[in-house]
Design a protein around this motif. Sequence first.
Motif, PDB file in Angstrom:
ATOM      1  N   GLY A 154       8.050   5.518  -8.916  1.00  0.00           N
ATOM      2  CA  GLY A 154       8.584   4.701  -9.997  1.00  0.00           C
ATOM      3  C   GLY A 154       7.944   3.335 -10.113  1.00  0.00           C
ATOM      4  O   GLY A 154       7.156   2.908  -9.263  1.00  0.00           O
ATOM      5  N   ALA A 155       8.300   2.635 -11.194  1.00  0.00           N
ATOM      6  CA  ALA A 155       7.719   1.327 -11.492  1.00  0.00           C
ATOM      7  C   ALA A 155       8.017   0.307 -10.407  1.00  0.00           C
ATOM      8  O   ALA A 155       7.177  -0.546 -10.095  1.00  0.00           O
ATOM      9  CB  ALA A 155       8.239   0.832 -12.845  1.00  0.00           C
ATOM     10  N   GLU A 156       9.215   0.379  -9.819  1.00  0.00           N
ATOM     11  CA  GLU A 156       9.549  -0.557  -8.739  1.00  0.00           C
ATOM     12  C   GLU A 156       8.632  -0.369  -7.537  1.00  0.00           C
ATOM     13  O   GLU A 156       8.242  -1.345  -6.882  1.00  0.00           O
ATOM     14  CB  GLU A 156      11.005  -0.362  -8.311  1.00  0.00           C
ATOM     15  N   CYS A 157       8.294   0.877  -7.260  1.00  0.00           N
ATOM     16  CA  CYS A 157       7.399   1.159  -6.132  1.00  0.00           C
ATOM     17  C   CYS A 157       6.013   0.580  -6.391  1.00  0.00           C
ATOM     18  O   CYS A 157       5.428  -0.072  -5.523  1.00  0.00           O
ATOM     19  CB  CYS A 157       7.321   2.668  -5.906  1.00  0.00           C
ATOM     20  N   VAL A 158       5.493   0.811  -7.591  1.00  0.00           N
ATOM     21  CA  VAL A 158       4.182   0.257  -7.950  1.00  0.00           C
ATOM     22  C   VAL A 158       4.193  -1.259  -7.829  1.00  0.00           C
ATOM     23  O   VAL A 158       3.281  -1.867  -7.259  1.00  0.00           O
ATOM     24  CB  VAL A 158       3.780   0.677  -9.379  1.00  0.00           C
ATOM     25  N   SER A 159       5.251  -1.889  -8.335  1.00  0.00           N
ATOM     26  CA  SER A 159       5.369  -3.348  -8.268  1.00  0.00           C
ATOM     27  C   SER A 159       5.417  -3.838  -6.830  1.00  0.00           C
ATOM     28  O   SER A 159       4.811  -4.851  -6.481  1.00  0.00           O
ATOM     29  CB  SER A 159       6.626  -3.792  -9.025  1.00  0.00           C
ATOM     30  N   SER A 160       6.122  -3.109  -5.962  1.00  0.00           N
ATOM     31  CA  SER A 160       6.231  -3.493  -4.549  1.00  0.00           C
ATOM     32  C   SER A 160       4.877  -3.479  -3.843  1.00  0.00           C
ATOM     33  O   SER A 160       4.643  -4.246  -2.911  1.00  0.00           O
ATOM     34  CB  SER A 160       7.180  -2.535  -3.818  1.00  0.00           C
ATOM     35  N   LEU A 161       4.002  -2.581  -4.290  1.00  0.00           N
ATOM     36  CA  LEU A 161       2.715  -2.406  -3.621  1.00  0.00           C
ATOM     37  C   LEU A 161       1.652  -3.408  -4.076  1.00  0.00           C
ATOM     38  O   LEU A 161       0.621  -3.557  -3.419  1.00  0.00           O
ATOM     39  CB  LEU A 161       2.196  -0.982  -3.862  1.00  0.00           C
ATOM     40  N   GLN A 162       1.898  -4.105  -5.177  1.00  0.00           N
ATOM     41  CA  GLN A 162       0.872  -4.974  -5.761  1.00  0.00           C
ATOM     42  C   GLN A 162       0.546  -6.185  -4.892  1.00  0.00           C
ATOM     43  O   GLN A 162      -0.534  -6.762  -5.030  1.00  0.00           O
ATOM     44  CB  GLN A 162       1.313  -5.418  -7.160  1.00  0.00           C
ATOM     45  N   ALA A 163       1.431  -6.577  -4.011  1.00  0.00           N
ATOM     46  CA  ALA A 163       1.194  -7.756  -3.181  1.00  0.00           C
ATOM     47  C   ALA A 163       0.363  -7.447  -1.937  1.00  0.00           C
ATOM     48  O   ALA A 163      -0.132  -8.360  -1.277  1.00  0.00           O
ATOM     49  CB  ALA A 163       2.531  -8.371  -2.755  1.00  0.00           C
ATOM     50  N   TYR A 164       0.195  -6.157  -1.620  1.00  0.00           N
ATOM     51  CA  TYR A 164      -0.461  -5.776  -0.376  1.00  0.00           C
ATOM     52  C   TYR A 164      -1.983  -5.640  -0.538  1.00  0.00           C
ATOM     53  O   TYR A 164      -2.480  -5.314  -1.612  1.00  0.00           O
ATOM     54  CB  TYR A 164       0.086  -4.443   0.126  1.00  0.00           C
ATOM     55  N   ASN A 165      -2.685  -5.845   0.562  1.00  0.00           N
ATOM     56  CA  ASN A 165      -4.128  -5.594   0.643  1.00  0.00           C
ATOM     57  C   ASN A 165      -4.375  -4.776   1.907  1.00  0.00           C
ATOM     58  O   ASN A 165      -4.303  -5.304   3.019  1.00  0.00           O
ATOM     59  CB  ASN A 165      -4.913  -6.911   0.694  1.00  0.00           C
ATOM     60  N   PHE A 166      -4.643  -3.500   1.733  1.00  0.00           N
ATOM     61  CA  PHE A 166      -4.754  -2.583   2.855  1.00  0.00           C
ATOM     62  C   PHE A 166      -6.187  -2.516   3.387  1.00  0.00           C
ATOM     63  O   PHE A 166      -7.144  -2.499   2.617  1.00  0.00           O
ATOM     64  CB  PHE A 166      -4.312  -1.180   2.437  1.00  0.00           C
ATOM     65  N   THR A 167      -6.311  -2.462   4.709  1.00  0.00           N
ATOM     66  CA  THR A 167      -7.636  -2.212   5.280  1.00  0.00           C
ATOM     67  C   THR A 167      -8.029  -0.747   5.081  1.00  0.00           C
ATOM     68  O   THR A 167      -9.191  -0.438   4.823  1.00  0.00           O
ATOM     69  CB  THR A 167      -7.669  -2.551   6.779  1.00  0.00           C
ATOM     70  N   LYS A 168      -7.033   0.147   5.180  1.00  0.00           N
ATOM     71  CA  LYS A 168      -7.290   1.574   4.983  1.00  0.00           C
ATOM     72  C   LYS A 168      -6.065   2.210   4.319  1.00  0.00           C
ATOM     73  O   LYS A 168      -4.928   1.811   4.588  1.00  0.00           O
ATOM     74  CB  LYS A 168      -7.563   2.286   6.312  1.00  0.00           C
ATOM     75  N   SER A 169      -6.318   3.205   3.471  1.00  0.00           N
ATOM     76  CA  SER A 169      -5.226   3.983   2.903  1.00  0.00           C
ATOM     77  C   SER A 169      -5.587   5.460   2.979  1.00  0.00           C
ATOM     78  O   SER A 169      -6.756   5.837   2.859  1.00  0.00           O
ATOM     79  CB  SER A 169      -4.943   3.573   1.460  1.00  0.00           C
ATOM     80  N   PHE A 170      -4.569   6.272   3.201  1.00  0.00           N
ATOM     81  CA  PHE A 170      -4.746   7.723   3.340  1.00  0.00           C
ATOM     82  C   PHE A 170      -3.837   8.401   2.320  1.00  0.00           C
ATOM     83  O   PHE A 170      -2.616   8.289   2.386  1.00  0.00           O
ATOM     84  CB  PHE A 170      -4.419   8.157   4.769  1.00  0.00           C
ATOM     85  N   ILE A 171      -4.461   9.101   1.386  1.00  0.00           N
ATOM     86  CA  ILE A 171      -3.775   9.542   0.176  1.00  0.00           C
ATOM     87  C   ILE A 171      -3.971  11.041  -0.027  1.00  0.00           C
ATOM     88  O   ILE A 171      -5.060  11.574   0.177  1.00  0.00           O
ATOM     89  CB  ILE A 171      -4.325   8.763  -1.040  1.00  0.00           C
ATOM     90  N   GLY A 172      -2.911  11.704  -0.443  1.00  0.00           N
ATOM     91  CA  GLY A 172      -2.979  13.121  -0.750  1.00  0.00           C
ATOM     92  C   GLY A 172      -3.388  13.360  -2.198  1.00  0.00           C
ATOM     93  O   GLY A 172      -3.331  12.458  -3.032  1.00  0.00           O
ATOM     94  N   ALA A 173      -3.798  14.590  -2.489  1.00  0.00           N
ATOM     95  CA  ALA A 173      -4.205  14.965  -3.851  1.00  0.00           C
ATOM     96  C   ALA A 173      -3.921  16.437  -4.073  1.00  0.00           C
ATOM     97  O   ALA A 173      -3.862  17.221  -3.128  1.00  0.00           O
ATOM     98  CB  ALA A 173      -5.679  14.678  -4.066  1.00  0.00           C
ATOM     99  N   ASN A 174      -3.769  16.817  -5.324  1.00  0.00           N
ATOM    100  CA  ASN A 174      -3.559  18.216  -5.681  1.00  0.00           C
ATOM    101  C   ASN A 174      -4.795  18.851  -6.297  1.00  0.00           C
ATOM    102  O   ASN A 174      -4.932  20.069  -6.295  1.00  0.00           O
ATOM    103  CB  ASN A 174      -2.397  18.340  -6.664  1.00  0.00           C
ATOM    104  N   GLY A 175      -5.681  18.020  -6.854  1.00  0.00           N
ATOM    105  CA  GLY A 175      -6.885  18.548  -7.470  1.00  0.00           C
ATOM    106  C   GLY A 175      -8.073  17.637  -7.271  1.00  0.00           C
ATOM    107  O   GLY A 175      -7.937  16.411  -7.312  1.00  0.00           O
ATOM    108  N   ILE A 176      -9.242  18.238  -7.035  1.00  0.00           N
ATOM    109  CA  ILE A 176     -10.503  17.509  -6.943  1.00  0.00           C
ATOM    110  C   ILE A 176     -11.518  18.258  -7.794  1.00  0.00           C
ATOM    111  O   ILE A 176     -11.728  19.456  -7.611  1.00  0.00           O
ATOM    112  CB  ILE A 176     -11.004  17.399  -5.490  1.00  0.00           C
ATOM    113  N   SER A 177     -12.128  17.535  -8.722  1.00  0.00           N
ATOM    114  CA  SER A 177     -13.003  18.181  -9.703  1.00  0.00           C
ATOM    115  C   SER A 177     -14.131  17.240 -10.100  1.00  0.00           C
ATOM    116  O   SER A 177     -13.933  16.029 -10.203  1.00  0.00           O
ATOM    117  CB  SER A 177     -12.171  18.551 -10.939  1.00  0.00           C
TER     118      SER A 177
END
Length: 248
Positions: A154-177
């Motif tokens: 949700g929008a609140e989650c996106v807003s919460s993340l905007q202040a952070y600066n990550f050294t690394k992130s690990f993200i899942g995906a459903n499609g790669i093309s």
Amino acid sequence: MLTEERHQMILNALDGKNAVTLSELCSLLGASASTVRRDLNHLAERGLLIKIHGGAMPCIDKFSFGEQNIEEKSHLYNDEKTAIAKYAASLIEDGDFVFIDAGTTTEKMIDYISAKNVTFVTNAFVHAKKLAQRGFKVFLPAGEIKLTTEAIVGAECVSSLQAYNFTKSFIGANGISLSAGVSTPDRNEASIKAEVIRHSMNAYILSDHSKFDQITSVTFTDLDKVIIITDKLSDKKYLTAANIKEVM
């Protein structure tokens, strides 16, 4: 020759082949290079082929608009996911500030993290509990709970993340093309993944081989913006378009 006829002849020429060259198509169609390039651009925009340097290759991507829940996903490709998770966990170093996305492969990472002085942000409440039990400092963003993926969205989650600066992130995906980049079926989750990638020094996509040549509803990043960790590629064409680490 009508434009529609040329387009059909181009698609017929690609049928059963890995690629055709621009010169081959010019000879087949009796058309100039500029005309064939326009045809290829048009067909690529419609998702009917992939335009490459000096020619074209068939679009073999499969479209998928549904999504399995966590329980269903947990029984698929366990050995592959474990290998991916082990390698991904080895990339985490003391002092890192890390985002871990919701998902079955990212959850497996947690058991293999050997670094100690690491702070985590995750939008997966199950991951947060496991990380906290291992003694890590963990932050959860605000937002709405999505039960099928056990994620905060949700929008609140996106807003919460905007202040952070990550050294690394690990993200899942459903499609790669090659034609549609990295995608997921849910627009809310796509927004979170895209936001995290924008705020990461190094963004890693964790995906087993079954996610390649797949397109789901929402693209959240281009291939050249991330590093993909997978078990083993069946089609090496992706090596020219993305930074990929094979772990099996």
